[in-house]
Every structure is written in structure tokens, then in C-alpha cells.
Write an enzyme that holds these catalytic residues in place. Structure first.
Site, short mmCIF file in Angstrom:
data_model
loop_
_atom_site.label_atom_id
_atom_site.label_comp_id
_atom_site.label_asym_id
_atom_site.label_seq_id
_atom_site.Cartn_x
_atom_site.Cartn_y
_atom_site.Cartn_z
N GLU A 192 -50.83 -7.12 29.02
CA GLU A 192 -52.13 -6.40 29.01
C GLU A 192 -51.95 -5.44 30.19
O GLU A 192 -51.71 -5.84 31.48
CB GLU A 192 -53.28 -7.43 29.27
N CYS A 213 -60.48 -6.05 33.78
CA CYS A 213 -59.69 -5.26 32.69
C CYS A 213 -60.74 -4.72 31.82
O CYS A 213 -60.42 -3.83 30.91
CB CYS A 213 -58.80 -6.22 32.23
#
Length: 501
Positions: free
Chosen positions: A260, A297
């Protein structure tokens, strides 16, 4: 208490080279620094553990996961103390993150006990079928082997030592080698001690979990290139993740890299919603944008709106809300430096307008807000790059066609959001199929910070949000990353009974 050592094959191991953490308050602590030799020992121990751990029953693995959760909770108060010292995160945030961490361990325990994740399929033999008979075929998902996990800077618990990647791998039956993050080695140390205690209680092979602290980039590269590692879980920067991704692909036997890497999580605020409740959306966005000093995030860094008086009001209310937020320490000095550099890059970009500025220095961060015309956004790809921290940008489109063009221009995202009312439905229907191709999670009238750990959650998306668009790093579906299907043809039932129980 802190022991400052690596955990390899059930033993806490020191080293001549050391490093210190970077506490917000108090004195620094000393930790052993990892080496390529430590990586090799840990990977070999994980491989040896696989021959027993990979073949435990689901109930035995579930018991192990629950014991890890219990041991983490036992150490909960000290984890909070050391976590606050190292990262500056509020105690309530750390306690909540610990709850999420132990909760996902227990969720995986329940998930594997149910057995649905195995995706068992059986085509019975048809010996009399013409023109050709069919053999007996059984399919089941099996663990792939040792998994490398890189701890995340922004989640010292939920995405690190015993976080989502490690929990999913252990649930699947895969031993784990964790590369601890230097932003919070103390938290990683205590959690590793909790896992070591669970290993002894459950009498599983001690190589089932290993953690190497510190070390330079060569140590991380050695981990992803070790021939015993079968997959990698990573949460971090686009630059660092891409280097590791390329190393995984360049191996003699390539392995999957589940990374990610970055996302700006754009929000499309449609006209009717902006007109009827733009001030409420502005307040909500300011809170989401600055939550955790913007170090999520899923931080919604971009808002796309149509030009007009409603946008002027929205912009002013967002600025007013952000001005009330005081400077707060970021997780590390390096993250703070990168945030300041990102702010400077945006502020000096041609045709970007400063809406709200503030003053921050050293490790601290304060919010910033900018605006830009959609035409300028579309002409400059760098405006779509993530700035990790509480920095927001308003992209102003002159009409819905330009708003749709912005949507089509987006690279892969973790999330995309639409704020809409009933009168916005026609435009939303046009945007939805575009956003489906851009993100792993699409929200309506909500904010993306806060990721539910559940069966239906998807935390991933097309590159560069993640390196594997078919996977998620949160939720029970994440276990599939560390499994592969195996078909058994004409294998006697008594050889497969435990697998197909």
C-alpha cells in the site's frame, strides 16, 4: 519492559550495532540493529516452522491468535506509555488502535474457524462419463509459506508487528518475519514479547514469528529477496515500496508484493450537496483532513467542487475550521521534513492559490489549504501526488464536464468519495463507474478516515494506491493474499480429512 532485541526462533537476540528511537518526550531507548545475518536466521526459522504450523488445525491456529490478543491486552498500559513517548500519538488513539489490533486477531480466529475462506470445491468422479471419465477433484486454499511484513510508520500497532498483514498471514498458516519500523521500536518490542509468550503457551514452533529491528535498506532488501520468503506485506511510501516491489519481481523466483503506497483520497462535492450543507461538509473535511496530524493513508487531501458562491463559502468555512487546529508533533522528524517539503512544492506551483497558511517547524505540523483551477490541475500531474500530513487542496471545476475530466484523470486511490443530495443523482451516476475504476472503496456522504475491520472492507486499489488491485490489506478477505489453491486429484479421503473437515 523493553529488552531492545530481535526475536528470532523464540529467542531474543542482540547485536553489536545499535540504534535509538526518537521519542517526543523523555530519553531515547537503545535497540539492537538488524543485519543480513539476522534476516537469514529468521527466514530459515520461519521455513522450519512452516512444516508444523502450516499443518495445524484451524482451531489450533485460532487459539494461537486469541492468545496473542490476550497477551497484547495484558501489556496494554505499557504499550500506551511507550507508544505515546515514541510517536506523540494521544493515549486515546493508541488505546483505540490496540483495540483494533486485538480485535482483528480475534476476528481472524473466528473467520478461520468457520472455514469459508478455504473455498472448498469437490467434483466427484464420473467413471462412466463418455466419451471420457472424470476423475475425483477436490480444491482447497493452502498457505503459501513464510511471509515478510514491513511495519508501518503511522500505525505502531494495527499495521505493524501483530497488525493486519501479520494477523492475516498467521491465520492462513504462514510463519512471519517482521521488519520493525524505526518510528516505534519500543511498541514493536513489547508486542513481540506478547507474541513470544503466546508461542510458549500454545507450544507452536518458535520460528512461527520473528522480528528484526532497525538496520539499513540492505536489511530490508535482503528480506524480500530471501529465497524462503513467499510473499511480502508492506505499508509505506511510494518510493520505498516501489524499490521493494521491483526487487520481488526481479527475483529468480518472483513473489507477490502486496504494497500500500499512497493515495490522496479525493472527495467530489456535488452541487446540490454543496449548496444545502457545504458548511457542514467543510467542518467534517477539516476534521478528517487533520485527524492524527493527517498521517492516515485514507486522509482526504483533495476536494473537487464547481466554481461559484457556494464554493467560496465552502472554502472560507474550511479555512476557518483548520485555523483552530494547533501544531502537533508528527510521528518522526523524517515524516515532518517530508511534509514541509510537500507543502513547499504545492505552495510554489504555478497557479496554485494559498487559502490558509500557518507556521510549523521541526517535528511539528499544522494544516495548510490551497486551491487550484481544474484546468491547471489537469495540466500538472504532480498536483495529484500525496502530501502525507494535514494539507488540503480544493480543485475548482468550471462545469460538470470538467469535474468528470478530473475524475478520469485520477490515478489509483484507496478511496473516492461523493457528497451528494437527491438532486445530484444524475451526476453521481456518471461519476460512479469512473470512480469504480479508480478506487477500492467508494463512499457517499462520509469521510474516508476510519477503516472498519470486517468481512466487506476493501483497503487497496489500483496502482499506486497498492501494487495488487485484487487484494485488500484490511478485513478478512486479506487472508487470501497468503493462500493458493491446490487441486487434489484422486487423493484418498483419509489423506485429506483434516483439510476438508
Amino acid at each position: 519492559m523493553l529488552n531492545g532485541k530481535h526475536l528470532i526462533a523464540g529467542e531474543f537476540v542482540g547485536s553489536e550495532k545499535t540504534f535509538t528511537n526518537e521519542p517526543v518526550t523523555g530519553d531515547a531507548d537503545v535497540f539492537a540493529a538488524g543485519s543480513v545475518e539476522h534476516i537469514n536466521s529468521a527466514c530459515m526459522a520461519a521455513e522450519e516452522a512452516f512444516w508444523s504450523y502450516g499443518y495445524l488445525t484451524r482451531s489450533e491456529r485460532a487459539y494461537f491468535l486469541r492468545e496473542i490478543a490476550k497477551e497484547i491486552d495484558i501489556r496494554g498500559d505499557y504499550i500506551t506509555v511507550i507508544g505515546h513517548k515514541e510517536t506523540g500519538l494521544p493515549e486515546a488513539r493508541l488505546q483505540g488502535e490496540r483495540g483494533r489490533t486485538v480485535g482483528q486477531l480475534r476476528l481472524f480466529a473466528e473467520h478461520i474457524e468457520k472455514g469459508d475462506y478455504l473455498d472448498k470445491r469437490h467434483d466427484e468422479a464420473l467413471p462412466d462419463r463418455t466419451p471420457l471419465p472424470r476423475p475425483d477433484l477436490k480444491l482447497i486454499q493452502r498457505p503459501i509459506g513464510p511471509v515478510a511484513v514491513f511495519g508501518a510508520s503511522n500505525f505502531p500497532l494495527a499495521f505493524s508487528t501483530a497488525g493486519g498483514d501479520a494477523a492475516a498471514a498467521l491465520a492462513a498458516g504462514c510463519p512471519v518475519v517482521v521488519k520493525g519500523h524505526s518510528a516505534h521500536p519500543g511498541v514493536s518490542d513489547i508486542v513481540a514479547q506478547a507474541i513470544a509468550a503466546a508461542i510458549k503457551t500454545c507450544d507452536v514452533h518458535p520460528g512461527v514469528f520473528n522480528q528484526i529491528q532497525g538496520g539499513n535498506r540492505i536489511v530490508g532488501q535482503a528480506l524480500v529477496q530471501h529465497p524462503r520468503i513467499r510473499a511480502v506485506g508492506f505499508t509505506g511510501s511510494l518510493v520505498g515500496g516501489r524499490v521493494l516491489f521491483d526487487l520481488c519481481a526481479a527475483r529468480a523466483e518472483p513473489i507477490p508484493f502486496f504494497g500500500e503506497l499512497g493515495s490522496v483520497n479525493p472527495m467530489f462535492i456535488l452541487p446540490s450537496a454543496l449548496s444545502s450543507r457545504g458548511t457542514a461538509i467543510a467542518k467534517g473535511w477539516a476534521g478528517s483532513l487533520s485527524m492524527g496530524v493527517g498521517q492516515f493513508c485514507t486522509n482526504p487531501g483533495i476536494a473537487i467542487v464547481l466554481e461559484g458562491s457556494d464554493t467560496d463559502t465552502f472554502t472560507q468555512y474550511t479555512a476557518n475550521a483548520l485555523e483552530l487546529i494547533d501544531a502537533q508533533p508528527m510521528l518522526t522528524s523524517g515524516i515532518a521534513d517530508a511534509y514541509h517539503a510537500g507543502r513547499d512544492r504545492i505552495a510554489t506551483t504555478h497557479n496554485v492559490q494559498e487559502v490558509m497558511t500557518s507556521t510549523c517547524d521541526q517535528r511539528n505540523a499544522t494544516p495548510y489549504l490551497y486551491s487550484v483551477k481544474a484546468s491547471d490541475w489537469l495540466a500538472n500531474d504532480t498536483l495529484g501526488e500525496e502530501v502525507f500530513g494535514p494539507l488540503g487542496m480544493i480543485v475548482i471545476a468550471k462545469n460538470t464536464t470538467e469535474m468528470i475530466d478530473v475524475a478520469k484523470s485520477l490515478v489509483g486511490q484507496l478511496t473516492c468519495t461523493m457528497h451528494m443530495d437527491d438532486n445530484d443523482a444524475d451526476l453521481a451516476r456518471i461519476l460512479l463507474p469512473i470512480l469504480e475504476r479508480k478506487a477500492g472503496r467508494i463512499l457517499v456522504n462520509d469521510f474516508p478516515t476510519g477503516v472498519e475491520v470486517s468481512d466487506a472492507m476493501v483497503h487497496g486499489g489500483p496502482y499506486p494506491a497498492s501494487t495488487n488491485f485484487g487484494a485488500t490489506s484490511v478485513g478478512t478477505l486479506s487472508i487470501r493474499r497468503f493462500l493458493r489453491p491446490v487441486c487434489y486429484q484422486n487423493i484418498p479421503d483419509n489423506m485429506l480429512s483434516e483439510k476438508f473437515e
